[in-house]
Design an enzyme around this catalytic site. Structure first.
Site, PDB file in Angstrom:
ATOM      1  N   CYS A 110      -4.049  11.075  10.456  1.00  0.00           N
ATOM      2  CA  CYS A 110      -3.053  11.968   9.851  1.00  0.00           C
ATOM      3  C   CYS A 110      -3.302  13.438  10.161  1.00  0.00           C
ATOM      4  O   CYS A 110      -2.366  14.184  10.486  1.00  0.00           O
ATOM      5  CB  CYS A 110      -3.005  11.748   8.344  1.00  0.00           C
ATOM      6  SG  CYS A 110      -4.601  11.915   7.509  1.00  0.00           S
ATOM      7  N   HIS A 122      -1.607  17.266   3.114  1.00  0.00           N
ATOM      8  CA  HIS A 122      -2.823  17.876   3.639  1.00  0.00           C
ATOM      9  C   HIS A 122      -2.529  19.289   4.138  1.00  0.00           C
ATOM     10  O   HIS A 122      -1.410  19.599   4.555  1.00  0.00           O
ATOM     11  CB  HIS A 122      -3.373  17.064   4.813  1.00  0.00           C
ATOM     12  CG  HIS A 122      -3.948  15.739   4.429  1.00  0.00           C
ATOM     13  ND1 HIS A 122      -4.115  15.332   3.129  1.00  0.00           N
ATOM     14  CD2 HIS A 122      -4.413  14.717   5.207  1.00  0.00           C
ATOM     15  CE1 HIS A 122      -4.660  14.115   3.122  1.00  0.00           C
ATOM     16  NE2 HIS A 122      -4.843  13.735   4.370  1.00  0.00           N
ATOM     17  N   ARG A 143      -3.325 -11.399  -2.522  1.00  0.00           N
ATOM     18  CA  ARG A 143      -3.225 -10.721  -3.813  1.00  0.00           C
ATOM     19  C   ARG A 143      -1.828 -10.143  -4.034  1.00  0.00           C
ATOM     20  O   ARG A 143      -1.303 -10.171  -5.150  1.00  0.00           O
ATOM     21  CB  ARG A 143      -4.274  -9.616  -3.878  1.00  0.00           C
ATOM     22  CG  ARG A 143      -4.547  -9.044  -5.248  1.00  0.00           C
ATOM     23  CD  ARG A 143      -5.755  -8.120  -5.248  1.00  0.00           C
ATOM     24  NE  ARG A 143      -5.618  -7.019  -4.306  1.00  0.00           N
ATOM     25  CZ  ARG A 143      -6.303  -6.925  -3.160  1.00  0.00           C
ATOM     26  NH1 ARG A 143      -7.156  -7.870  -2.811  1.00  0.00           N
ATOM     27  NH2 ARG A 143      -6.137  -5.888  -2.364  1.00  0.00           N
ATOM     28  N   SER A 174      -4.188  11.657  -1.440  1.00  0.00           N
ATOM     29  CA  SER A 174      -3.303  10.678  -0.801  1.00  0.00           C
ATOM     30  C   SER A 174      -3.908  10.086   0.464  1.00  0.00           C
ATOM     31  O   SER A 174      -3.597   8.963   0.839  1.00  0.00           O
ATOM     32  CB  SER A 174      -1.956  11.323  -0.462  1.00  0.00           C
ATOM     33  OG  SER A 174      -2.140  12.436   0.403  1.00  0.00           O
ATOM     34  N   GLY A 219       0.813  -1.208   0.000  1.00  0.00           N
ATOM     35  CA  GLY A 219       0.000   0.000   0.000  1.00  0.00           C
ATOM     36  C   GLY A 219       0.850   1.263   0.000  1.00  0.00           C
ATOM     37  O   GLY A 219       2.079   1.218   0.121  1.00  0.00           O
TER      38      GLY A 219
END
Length: 338
Positions: free
Chosen positions: A128, A240, A37, A158, A10
């Site tokens: 975050c 951000h 996966r 993001s 990720g």
């Protein structure tokens, strides 16, 4: 340190690899985990190839010292006992354990020592937007107790992961080519738009993202402060931004605030409005610190200040904060429970 990364494929998992390398973290052994996966995928770390193993309920964590997990709350809850069974410290980037009384919620610039009291050997990485905000709040709290916070966040794609970043780029191309925009990761097209919703709505009209900021700030800062948030998704790719208003018990001058921000741990003051110099996400992706600008008195509150911050959500807002927690544990010899 024998290190594991859960969710290695990720966006945050990949950032873990970059941050560990950048900071020359003492990795003696590295094990990468992912879903069925992503199992078999190869990634490079410091010139060596590592193959992702499928995360399973077995003894793979028996010799691990620190496990960085970023595979979602469901996976964290399901595998917490498996990961910590033999003494590994689980530093979890999901929302699974943040508000549990027996799990510390840590931002090293604010409450590093909380990481030493972890009954379940789990340490939670905050949301975050909360991480960025409290890093900026701590220097002000050191001057005068913060009573109230109002905050509006402007959160990049993001924050919804690598696939969301790719979708935003794809949407821009599609719109410019007069094609219908692909919409999978967000409620609406994000390109050329802003969406005043991040996560699902709760009964009080606030989203879960906004309530995370309310609850997590109290826990991290050991404070009775109330935080009212409005979280908005904006069509920037990474990093951000937040506009913050604080009310303190005693007035703090702009000069005092700027001096505190300039000296603050994990902060960079970028506040020269006369030269049009202030933090912007376009220029701050990949940076470690939280950048502060537009510092001024709140015209509606004599005990108020308002300012603007920008930080890389994937870096300081996720992977870097977790690695800094691990670095603190190593520094104070606190990896193994006494």
């Amino acid at each position: 340190m024998r290190v594991a990364i859960v969710g290695a494929s990720g966006a945050v998992g990949q950032e873990f690899l970059r941050v560990l390398a950048e900071r020359n973290f003492p990795v003696s052994e590295l094990v990468l985990f992912g879903s069925s996966r992503s199992a078999g995928t190869e990634y490079e770390f410091k010139g060596k190839k590592y193959v992702v193993k499928e995360l399973q309920h077995n003894d793979d964590f028996k010799d691990i010292d620190i496990a960085f997990t970023s595979a979602g709350a469901g996976i964290s809850k399901e595998y917490a006992d498996t990961i910590t069974k033999y003494g590994a410290v689980m530093i979890d980037n999901s929302s699974a354990f943040r508000m549990d009384n027996d799990v510390p919620l840590v931002v090293p610039e604010c409450n590093a020592a909380d990481a030493l009291n972890r009954p379940r050997n789990i340490i939670a990485n905050p949301n975050c937007t909360t991480i960025m905000m409290v890093v900026a709040l701590q220097p002000l709290e050191n001057i005068s107790h913060i009573k109230r916070i109002h905050i509006a966040s402007y959160q990049a794609a993001s924050g919804a992961g690598a696939a969301a970043m790719a979708e935003l780029e794809q949407q821009y191309r599609e719109v410019l080519d007069n094609k219908p925009a692909t919409v999978n990761k967000f409620a609406y097209q994000l390109a050329y738009n802003v969406i005043p919703q991040i996560d699902v709505f709760t009964d009080n009209g606030y989203t879960k993202e906004e309530m995370k900021m309310f609850n997590e700030t109290k826990k991290i800062m050991h404070s009775d402060v109330n935080c009212s948030a409005m979280c908005v998704r904006v069509p920037s790719l990474r990093s951000h931004s937040e506009s913050i208003w604080v009310e303190t018990e005693k007035p703090i001058s702009v000069e005092e605030a700027r001096a505190a921000f300039a000296k603050g741990e994990g902060l960079q003051l970028m506040d020269e409005p006369e030269n049009k110099k202030y933090p912007m996400p376009l220029f701050l992706a990949g940076k470690d610190d939280v950048y502060v600008g537009r510092v001024r008195k709140d015209l509606a509150n004599e005990n108020g200040l308002t300012f603007w911050i920008v930080g890389d959500q994937i870096k300081k807002g996720a992977a870097l904060n977790a690695v800094q927690i691990a670095e603190y544990l190593i520094k104070v010899n606190g990896v193994k429970q006494k």
